[in-house]
Design a protein around this motif. Structure first.
Motif, PDB file in Angstrom:
ATOM      1  N   GLY A 104      -6.370  23.641 -16.428  1.00 33.21           N
ATOM      2  CA  GLY A 104      -7.296  23.311 -17.504  1.00 33.21           C
ATOM      3  C   GLY A 104      -6.598  22.692 -18.693  1.00 33.21           C
ATOM      4  N   ILE A 105      -5.442  23.222 -19.045  1.00 32.51           N
ATOM      5  CA  ILE A 105      -4.677  22.685 -20.179  1.00 32.51           C
ATOM      6  C   ILE A 105      -4.227  21.255 -19.905  1.00 32.51           C
ATOM      7  N   GLN A 106      -3.851  20.986 -18.674  1.00 35.28           N
ATOM      8  CA  GLN A 106      -3.365  19.652 -18.320  1.00 35.28           C
ATOM      9  C   GLN A 106      -4.459  18.591 -18.396  1.00 35.28           C
ATOM     10  N   THR A 107      -5.720  19.010 -18.310  1.00 38.92           N
ATOM     11  CA  THR A 107      -6.810  18.036 -18.381  1.00 38.92           C
ATOM     12  C   THR A 107      -7.147  17.635 -19.810  1.00 38.92           C
ATOM     13  N   VAL A 108      -6.652  18.403 -20.779  1.00 38.09           N
ATOM     14  CA  VAL A 108      -6.885  18.043 -22.184  1.00 38.09           C
ATOM     15  C   VAL A 108      -6.026  16.824 -22.516  1.00 38.09           C
ATOM     16  N   PRO A 109      -6.609  15.763 -23.055  1.00 41.05           N
ATOM     17  CA  PRO A 109      -5.839  14.556 -23.365  1.00 41.05           C
ATOM     18  C   PRO A 109      -4.625  14.856 -24.238  1.00 41.05           C
ATOM     19  N   ILE A 110      -3.488  14.250 -23.902  1.00 45.88           N
ATOM     20  CA  ILE A 110      -2.251  14.495 -24.626  1.00 45.88           C
ATOM     21  C   ILE A 110      -2.382  14.086 -26.093  1.00 45.88           C
ATOM     22  N   GLY A 111      -3.282  13.135 -26.358  1.00 43.49           N
ATOM     23  CA  GLY A 111      -3.476  12.680 -27.735  1.00 43.49           C
ATOM     24  C   GLY A 111      -3.943  13.787 -28.659  1.00 43.49           C
ATOM     25  N   GLN A 112      -4.662  14.773 -28.116  1.00 42.67           N
ATOM     26  CA  GLN A 112      -5.138  15.866 -28.962  1.00 42.67           C
ATOM     27  C   GLN A 112      -3.979  16.764 -29.396  1.00 42.67           C
TER      28      GLN A 112
END
Length: 209
Positions: A104-112
């Motif tokens: 789930g964490i990996q799906t959060v865009p790195i830009g955030q």
């Protein structure tokens, strides 16, 4: 009609429910915490965590229980049946929850994550207010599946001689030479699973999943 069986089955269900609640209360937050910390750990600790996850996801839960109860005393760590069952269930489900939260964490865009740094938001506030709300919405269906699986996996503690629901049903079946106690056990599991599923769906609905 087996009304007299309800009392022992009720006691067995209370044991099953106890293990279900303890395992969920301990393993879910622990899995989340370790999944978050994994991003900040040195490489060698990340590797150790992956070994732990691989072992507990790659071997049968029943075998793990036997190893904890019968194997740990060989190195001087003696646990009773209750402690052995709780430890095994928590270690097993924590491993699964780590992987679910990590995905789930990996799906959060790195830009955030980068925005949190640029805006000088503290890591704790960033995770709590920005990252984790998104992660929870992403992983809730997978978490729900694991919770339902946990209900059924609690039956495996019978191998340690604990008087959980299925073991009580088996004893009643042997005493009465009847399969009817198993029907009662099945109905109790179905009701438990049904109620839990409704609760999970309501949680998902409130989260906007």
């Amino acid at each position: 009609m087996g009304i007299e069986w309800l009392e022992p089955l009720g006691r067995g269900f209370s044991v099953t429910l106890q293990f279900f609640v303890i395992t969920l209360v301990l393993s879910l937050p622990l899995g989340l915490l370790l999944a978050v910390l994994n991003r900040y750990l040195p490489k060698w600790l990340q590797a150790l965590m992956q070994v732990y996850i691989y072992v507990f996801r790659g071997t049968p839960l029943l075998l793990q229980m036997m190893f904890v109860f019968f194997g740990l005393p060989l190195i001087g760590l003696v646990l009773d049946r209750f402690e052995s069952a709780v430890l095994t269930l928590v270690l097993n489900y924590t491993a699964y929850f780590i992987e679910i939260f990590r995905g789930g964490i990996q799906t959060v865009p790195i830009g955030q994550f980068e925005s949190i740094k640029v805006l000088s938001i503290s890591p704790l506030a960033g995770w709590r207010k920005i990252i984790l709300p998104q992660v929870w919405r992403i992983v809730m269906p997978s978490i729900g599946n694991e919770v339902i699986t946990l209900i059924k996996d609690t039956s495996l503690i019978y191998v340690l001689g604990l008087e959980e629901l299925l073991k009580v049903g088996k004893a009643l079946s042997n005493q009465q030479a009847s399969l009817l106690p198993y029907v009662y056990v099945g109905l109790i599991y179905l009701i438990f699973t049904g109620v839990t599923t409704v609760i999970l769906k309501q949680i998902e609905k409130k989260m906007g999943v």
